[in-house]
Write an enzyme that holds these catalytic residues in place. Structure first.
Site, PDB file in Angstrom:
ATOM      1  N   SER A   1     -41.429  10.083  -6.771  1.00 16.86           N
ATOM      2  CA  SER A   1     -41.503   9.353  -5.601  1.00 16.86           C
ATOM      3  C   SER A   1     -42.921   9.557  -4.981  1.00 16.86           C
ATOM      4  O   SER A   1     -43.464   8.630  -3.990  1.00 16.86           O
ATOM      5  CB  SER A   1     -40.738  10.214  -4.370  1.00 16.86           C
ATOM      6  OG  SER A   1     -41.101  11.549  -4.197  1.00 16.86           O
TER       7      SER A   1
ATOM      8  N   HIS B   1     -34.735   8.223  -6.111  1.00 18.60           N
ATOM      9  CA  HIS B   1     -35.322   7.070  -5.904  1.00 18.60           C
ATOM     10  C   HIS B   1     -35.213   5.911  -6.582  1.00 18.60           C
ATOM     11  O   HIS B   1     -36.076   4.834  -6.258  1.00 18.60           O
ATOM     12  CB  HIS B   1     -36.913   7.495  -5.730  1.00 18.60           C
ATOM     13  CG  HIS B   1     -37.361   8.659  -5.170  1.00 18.60           C
ATOM     14  ND1 HIS B   1     -37.705   8.341  -3.477  1.00 18.60           N
ATOM     15  CD2 HIS B   1     -37.491   9.982  -5.148  1.00 18.60           C
ATOM     16  CE1 HIS B   1     -37.873   9.479  -2.821  1.00 18.60           C
ATOM     17  NE2 HIS B   1     -37.736  10.547  -3.926  1.00 18.60           N
TER      18      HIS B   1
ATOM     19  N   LYS C   1     -31.245   7.138   0.875  1.00 18.54           N
ATOM     20  CA  LYS C   1     -32.297   6.187   0.560  1.00 18.54           C
ATOM     21  C   LYS C   1     -31.989   4.621   0.677  1.00 18.54           C
ATOM     22  O   LYS C   1     -31.658   4.390   1.615  1.00 18.54           O
ATOM     23  CB  LYS C   1     -33.155   6.783  -0.475  1.00 18.54           C
ATOM     24  CG  LYS C   1     -33.782   8.169  -0.230  1.00 18.54           C
ATOM     25  CD  LYS C   1     -34.687   8.654  -1.430  1.00 18.54           C
ATOM     26  CE  LYS C   1     -35.507   9.910  -0.838  1.00 18.54           C
ATOM     27  NZ  LYS C   1     -34.663  11.107  -0.697  1.00 18.54           N
TER      28      LYS C   1
END
Length: 417
Positions: free
Chosen positions: A202, A230, A261
């Site tokens: 990330s 991610h 996310k």
């Protein structure tokens, strides 16, 4: 002992290094993302300039560092599902999963996650951090003599799980297949082994050679544990992550992900063969003794996953926006760090200057990008980490590029080579 003084001294040292974290007081508003109302910082340090007049009264700012990568936290399908679930279930789960806290929303969500990753089973946790810590610590603890082979840049939650397991940990160079091969070959063949790594890292935005790492692990009889936090929602035909995009999901024993996310809600999970998931469910204190995720969140996550399994629109637009931002910043002479993914890091290289740049962008240009300093990244690699979304329009991109150029000139920051 003066305990408060001891803690204050540690905090003062953090402040003097430029690594003290200041939270921006933001108000996300439905239908306005990636815009948000900025109500000021929770704290200011001595010597900080006052905010500009334009931004004192909860002005709107462009948010450029959100992990709501696809804007699904604002998507009508997700909001409708959560509204309906709140009316049906009420607010909380009412207990741990073992004691009255498993609702049908949790059962549906875990079935969707297992299907997403092509695994027999899935298990939901309160966060991605908890999922990593609880799962890695439990799996290694249940296999006496385990050696965990960990990528050098693995997330803090993975490292915490490995440490809490009590297992031996050996670190291989970041994304280095040959180094992993050498270390596995040197390990006793009979010992249980876990190879733990991420798909998208990330802070740098680089992507692991998942298939090659998995092949090496299999040759040496090691279990593979992949963190896709991610990448889930972002890559692959159905949004299962980089492993799906690369056609190697079946080579991974455990896939860990997040609901907080790209899916836009909250929570974490693992997906794996049924005995592996059941072992974590049955032995992990971080799962057993934690109140279940509220069913309203489970319902929202389930709706988001179902939508992204079918829709390519968000992913296509998102990748186009990320590439546009990279091109425009690079053309402006800004030090954009190389990235294979949707993450756009811009190098500053100094903690104090990084925070000053972040504050100037916020105070003077209504652009919010949180500074990324040590220990999240190594000293000397401090950066501003941009995460474009499909909802950042051309005008927002132009505001960003212009503001970055002005701040870099004002602070006399190093330009791109």
């Amino acid at each position: 002992m003066d305990y408060e003084r001891a803690f204050s001294e540690r905090l003062n040292a953090l402040k003097s290094e430029g690594n003290y974290r200041i939270f921006a007081d933001l108000e996300r508003r439905r239908g306005r993302f990636p815009r948000a109302r900025y109500r000021g910082p929770q704290q200011r340090l001595p010597g900080d300039p006052p905010p500009s007049v334009a931004n004192k009264d909860a002005a709107e700012v462009d948010v450029w560092c959100s992990n709501d990568y696809l804007g699904m936290g604002q998507h009508p399908v997700v909001i409708a599902a959560m509204t309906e679930a709140l009316s049906r279930y009420g607010a909380g789960a009412g207990g741990t999963r073992n004691i009255s806290g498993t609702t049908h929303a949790h059962v549906e969500l875990e079935a969707e996650l297992a299907d997403l990753h092509g695994k027999q089973s899935a298990l939901v946790f309160s966060s991605g951090y908890v999922a990593n810590e609880a799962s890695l610590s439990t799996l290694a603890r249940l296999l006496p003599g385990t050696v965990i082979f960990s990528d050098a840049l693995n997330h803090a939650s993975m490292i915490a799980g490995m440490r809490h397991s009590g297992a031996e940990r050996r670190i291989f160079r970041h994304n280095d297949v040959d180094d992993l091969e050498r270390q596995l070959a040197a390990c006793e063949a009979a010992r249980p082994k876990i190879v733990a790594f991420e798909s998208v890292y990330s802070m740098d935005g680089d992507i692991a050679p998942i298939g090659d790492l998995a092949a090496v692990a299999r040759r040496h009889g090691a279990m593979t544990y992949l963190d896709e936090v991610h990448a889930v929602g972002m890559y692959g035909q159905r949004g299962a992550g980089v492993a799906e995009r690369d056609g190697v999901m079946d080579r991974l024993d455990v896939i860990q992900g997040t609901l907080g996310k790209a899916f836009g809600v909250m929570g974490g999970y693992i997906a794996a063969a049924a005995p592996i998931v059941d072992a974590v469910r049955s032995f992990a204190p971080g799962f057993i003794f934690t109140t279940a995720l509220p069913p309203v969140l489970a319902a929202g996550a389930c709706a988001s996953i179902r939508h992204l399994k079918q829709s390519q629109t968000e992913r296509r637009h998102h990748q186009e926006r990320a590439e546009l931002v990279k091109r425009r910043l690079f053309a402006a002479g800004l030090p954009v760090m190389p990235s294979d993914s949707h993450i756009v890091p811009v190098l500053v290289g100094d903690a104090r200057l990084c925070r000053r740049a972040s504050q100037a962008l916020l105070d003077d240009y209504a652009i919010y990008v949180q500074p990324i300093n040590h220990p999240t990244v190594p000293r000397g690699t401090e950066r501003l980490r941009l995460t474009p979304t499909p909802l950042h329009d051309d005008a927002a991109v132009e505001r960003l590029v212009g503001a970055f150029g002005a701040v870099w000139r004002h602070l006399d920051l190093r330009r791109a080579a």
